[in-house]
Design a protein around this motif. Structure first.
Motif, PDB file in Angstrom:
ATOM      1  N   GLU A 222      -0.576   1.518   6.994  1.00  0.00           N
ATOM      2  CA  GLU A 222      -1.701   0.602   7.092  1.00  0.00           C
ATOM      3  C   GLU A 222      -1.866  -0.135   5.784  1.00  0.00           C
ATOM      4  O   GLU A 222      -1.483   0.359   4.733  1.00  0.00           O
ATOM      5  CB  GLU A 222      -2.993   1.382   7.360  1.00  0.00           C
ATOM      6  N   ASP A 223      -2.477  -1.317   5.858  1.00  0.00           N
ATOM      7  CA  ASP A 223      -2.877  -1.949   4.615  1.00  0.00           C
ATOM      8  C   ASP A 223      -3.945  -1.050   4.037  1.00  0.00           C
ATOM      9  O   ASP A 223      -4.929  -0.727   4.701  1.00  0.00           O
ATOM     10  CB  ASP A 223      -3.394  -3.352   4.899  1.00  0.00           C
ATOM     11  N   LEU A 224      -3.710  -0.621   2.809  1.00  0.00           N
ATOM     12  CA  LEU A 224      -4.540   0.465   2.292  1.00  0.00           C
ATOM     13  C   LEU A 224      -5.893  -0.046   1.841  1.00  0.00           C
ATOM     14  O   LEU A 224      -5.989  -0.980   1.054  1.00  0.00           O
ATOM     15  CB  LEU A 224      -3.821   1.153   1.138  1.00  0.00           C
ATOM     16  N   ASN A 555      -3.053   1.610  -4.394  1.00  0.00           N
ATOM     17  CA  ASN A 555      -3.474   0.835  -3.227  1.00  0.00           C
ATOM     18  C   ASN A 555      -2.385  -0.041  -2.634  1.00  0.00           C
ATOM     19  O   ASN A 555      -2.550  -0.572  -1.544  1.00  0.00           O
ATOM     20  CB  ASN A 555      -4.700  -0.006  -3.560  1.00  0.00           C
TER      21      ASN A 555
ATOM     22  N   ARG B 184       6.876  -1.729   4.255  1.00  0.00           N
ATOM     23  CA  ARG B 184       6.432  -3.029   4.751  1.00  0.00           C
ATOM     24  C   ARG B 184       5.674  -3.781   3.657  1.00  0.00           C
ATOM     25  O   ARG B 184       5.838  -4.979   3.475  1.00  0.00           O
ATOM     26  CB  ARG B 184       5.533  -2.810   5.976  1.00  0.00           C
ATOM     27  N   MET B 185       4.876  -3.012   2.907  1.00  0.00           N
ATOM     28  CA  MET B 185       4.042  -3.644   1.888  1.00  0.00           C
ATOM     29  C   MET B 185       4.846  -4.058   0.669  1.00  0.00           C
ATOM     30  O   MET B 185       4.390  -4.845  -0.135  1.00  0.00           O
ATOM     31  CB  MET B 185       2.931  -2.688   1.473  1.00  0.00           C
TER      32      MET B 185
END
Lengths: 582, 582
Positions: A222-224, A555, B184-185
């Motif tokens: 997930e986008d943190l 993050n 992904r990030m």
């Protein structure tokens, strides 16, 4: 042998004994004729002494060359201290050093290894191994280990079997994003890392294991958000031949045991509150009930005058802030600015000062008289001296805004005491929630949650009203656990997938094995999963999980100590039958 | 409430009590006027009875519709059985059913849910949830849980802290192949799944945690040999301020505790054997010392005649098979064929029958006389009645071949008793091993293992002779644990990387964080890791690990139950900035 005692063990009973100690140099005080060195290890600190009357000058010279964080071994004699320190277990003694060996030297650490450090977050993370030497971090890791053991011991005594489920499983597009793992042996195919062992624990129940638990890493790409980790730890549990009541009792037992064993706190039977009631009373499905400021709904007593803002609102709702009547105009304006911040999102705030003398003064005196305001005070259970804050608008959003204000005031007023524990079961969660993006209903918990008996027909007429056998355990305003009774017959499960927008083929491809399993005598079952990182933090009186994790990621999902993730060799990519797009 | 007792609890003390039970229909015996149903759950079996004198005909009809593996709930009265069964805990009673509820029906299972099943390996794996209902599998999973708890309790009592290390780490080309996880990030970058938490546990020691353990999943992307899993579980341990002796003592303590607690077996202090001695005596660095057949080296007594095969061999070595003198010519020929199989690889085998009457008869009587053979018998400690088997050739290969024969004969002769436990420390492993493929030395254990004190200079002159502070714990011919004292100073570690062929840049990129950590006061430390899957299997008296794993993968790394790995959506690949090559 590097040591015969650790640095917390020696006391007056060891006087005149010869001992060997090892550890880190914490502090050096050189008074010229005498040198004291604090020797530190995980267990504590022992004071070493070198003094010109009793120590050879060569040894004193050696001691002078020590620096902070040097690793040393000493042999010496335990002496009674002249000035004792009652705050440490070894405070009555010191060790007169007779032999000193430097096991390793140390460069000057990038931040001080003290309880209060001068190191910023990034520096501490980069040198996490030094950060862990500090008591606050070290103690949190030891605390976590204790909580894990207490959980395991309790559940084992209750006949739960710890079973390890696989980490290399199958990706499913449902729910959050999976981390995937390309398979070299099966080119073009991927494993996924589990977001939870959900289907496996259900299969273990189909397999008759009866009571399962596991403390297990789970993964979500997930986008943190702040304080979220891509890998996190769950206490994952499942039971067979149970109804919701059995699960609540079992895990209330576990939680009580932890509060008693870890915190020494006895708590009463946990109150229970329906989801609807929690939303209505606290605007939140994980209310912190350590303090009041319950919501008072004001539609009936605030929509009868000419105040358009309220009249047009779906919901008018307020809370009474204890002692807030004394706030200055400036303070109240700041509060209004606070609720109008984009993170909260209120359009404005109406307030009523319920003065200590019983008089009432509001920001909407133009529209409402004292009788009206008295009624508001009654609804919000305000006392003389309180400030009533009223928000209005679309119901769900307004509740969320007022809940944010309530939590903020709880923090500001010191009502959220870290050593007070207020557990709460929130039950009767909705089965589905509406998703604006996809314009359809999603499973609120997950697609395996069973609707309440008799509510399946409602799915056709009023899906949002269907309640599930789903429950959350809330502690001090944090969801620490959540679970449900599962669907255990193939037909209901197939219907559920259909309802959630899966085609028959998709349901079969992703969960065919589970539905197949349901045709071979699947028993009624249900379970719960606790977020261990969060649980440990709250038991430890903290809200941030990061220091309860040995090597957390930042993050952006990076481990800045080891610098991961990182590019891999072209050769490795080739073996995996992959190439980069960009 | 689905039940008030489980299916192993009821006995004569419950007679006339009303009970509620739930479980699976294991067996139905319909005698017309009376029907018995065996009701099964994890805990046991309770006999239910429906009989035409006491049970309503409607209920009997209902019972007749039951099938195997149906899930039912019954209410009834506990009665004393007429014919008791002493082999089961509930064998004195039966329950006269008064109410029967079918909780779920079952299709006919694809194999019988009995201790001995007709299901083949593939079918059992595909329907693993049914396989787990069978006692042999279920009991192995419960056994594993018990072993894990015993490990945790023992180590916790010894002040070890369980710390969870990260699963998303960095790929290193050293050692086996990593499984990687695209980020992904951080597009174009990858995490790796840990092959072990090695560097993290060392950093925890640098961080002063002193004693660490973790029961943790590890991952290796290897071409799977039989009984290897891509994900496996380690008991991972590390200690600070220790020498090899401290580690051996601590984990000998753990192993004794497990043998006592789990198997009820007291074992003596573990014997220790150097690697060189193990290779010389058993041709194997993990010898099964439950039985003899020690190697007798015969160069001195077999290379003085005209037998070219022996004279040209680097090593001539034999073992004495107890009672083997009575083997027929055909049996011996089969044995020769066995050692000549490609999996073993011997070119041939010479044998000597040491007959019960003391006479000696060999396959090389042309070359050797009775005096020679007597000497061979002495070297191999053969007794009258034994068969001496002799192999020859390049030393390492010949030892491996003879070790294979020894193990095979140990199995055939029933000398490898599953309930006998013979632990052994193998110590003084070589630091390096020669790799034919890359034509250079590799770290035998891993690059963090410390050479023995004073042996560093040997690296320049005779690298293969350098011994390490490395040790394996062997149990019944299986390596169940291995570890070493680590390098803890930056210079030695850098030299080691250099020696192993890392450039300075590679060492820095991959292990810079560790070498950096070593400059801030790294303490002496060392550790060990146990393979839990193997350990549990051996304690359970088995050599195959598969049934001690709830959901194992097959030899192609597939989970055939959930059908993983599997292709993923193009969308998912895009998000990961990846595309398939083929």
């Amino acid at each position: 042998m590097y040591r015969d005692h650790n640095n917390s063990e020696l006391n007056l009973s060891f006087i005149t004994k010869k001992v060997t100690l090892s550890g880190w140099v914490q502090k050096i005080r050189d008074k010229g004729f005498i040198i004291w060195v604090d020797l530190r290890d995980r267990y504590g600190i022992t004071q070493l002494v070198f003094d010109s009357e009793r120590t050879s000058s060569a040894l004193i010279e050696q001691a002078r060359e020590l620096g902070r964080e040097f690793v040393i071994q000493v042999e010496g004699e335990v002496l009674e201290r002249e000035s004792k320190n009652e705050n440490m277990s070894t405070g009555d003694i010191e060790v007169l050093v007779e032999k000193l060996t430097v096991l390793n030297s140390s460069e000057t650490p990038p931040f001080t290894i003290e309880d209060k450090t001068d190191g910023g977050e990034d520096l501490r993370m980069k040198y996490r191994y030094l950060d862990i030497r500090r008591n606050p971090v070290k103690n949190k890791l030891i605390f976590r280990s204790k909580v894990s053991m207490a959980v395991r011991n309790y559940l084992s005594q209750q006949d739960f079997v710890e079973v390890e489920t696989p980490y290399l499983i199958k990706s499913t597009p449902e729910g959050a994003r999976d981390f995937v793992v390309p398979s070299r042996m099966n080119a073009g195919e991927f494993y996924a890392l589990p977001q939870s062992p959900q289907t496996f624990k259900q299969l273990l129940m189909v397999g008759g294991l009866d009571k399962y638990f596991q403390i297990v890493k789970c993964f979500r790409d997930e986008d943190l958000r702040a304080d979220r980790q891509p890998e996190f730890t769950q206490i994952d549990c499942e039971m067979t031949f149970v109804e919701q009541e059995d699960i609540l009792n079992t895990f209330e037992g576990l939680t009580k045991h932890l509060l008693k064993e870890i915190n020494g706190v006895d708590v009463q039977d946990f109150p229970r509150m329906t989801y609807d009631e929690a939303m209505k009373t606290y605007g939140n499905d994980k209310p912190d009930i350590r303090f009041g400021m319950k919501f008072g709904e004001l539609n009936d007593v605030a929509q009868h005058k000419d105040f358009k803002v309220f009249n047009e609102a779906e919901l008018v709702v307020g809370i009474a802030i204890p002692g807030g009547a004394s706030y200055s105009r400036k303070e109240i304006d700041k509060l209004i600015d606070w609720v109008k911040r984009p993170q909260v999102g209120a359009k404005g705030m109406v307030y009523v000062k319920f003065n200590a003398d019983g008089s009432l003064k509001s920001s909407v005196d133009k529209f409402y008289d004292e009788t009206d305001l008295k009624a508001w005070a009654e609804q919000t259970q305000a006392q003389p001296g309180d400030l009533i804050c009223v928000l209005s608008g679309e119901a769900t959003a307004t509740r969320a805004q007022l809940s944010a204000l309530r939590m903020e005031m709880g923090n500001r007023l010191g009502l959220r005491k870290p050593d007070e524990f207020a557990p709460l079961w929130v039950i009767d969660f909705p089965l589905l929630e509406w998703d604006e993006d996809t314009q359809r209903y999603h499973a609120m918990h997950h697609p395996f949650t069973s609707p309440k008996v008799g509510q399946i027909p409602l799915l056709a007429t009023d899906p949002g009203a269907v309640k599930a056998n789903a429950y959350d355990l809330v502690l001090n305003g944090n969801e620490i656990g959540g679970g449900s009774i599962r669907i255990h017959d193939q037909k209901t499960q197939a219907m559920m997938f259909d309802y959630l927008g899966f085609t028959k083929e998709e349901a079969e491809a992703q969960f065919g094995f589970l539905m197949k399993a349901f045709t071979y005598g699947a028993p009624p079952h249900g379970g719960i999963a606790f977020g261990l990182d969060r649980l440990v933090a709250i038991l430890g009186g903290q809200e941030s999980i990061r220091d309860f994790i040995a090597f957390p990621k930042n993050n952006s999902g990076r481990d800045i100590m080891i610098d991961a993730p990182a590019p891999i060799d072209e050769e490795q990519l080739k073996e995996l039958d992959l190439k980069l797009r960009s």
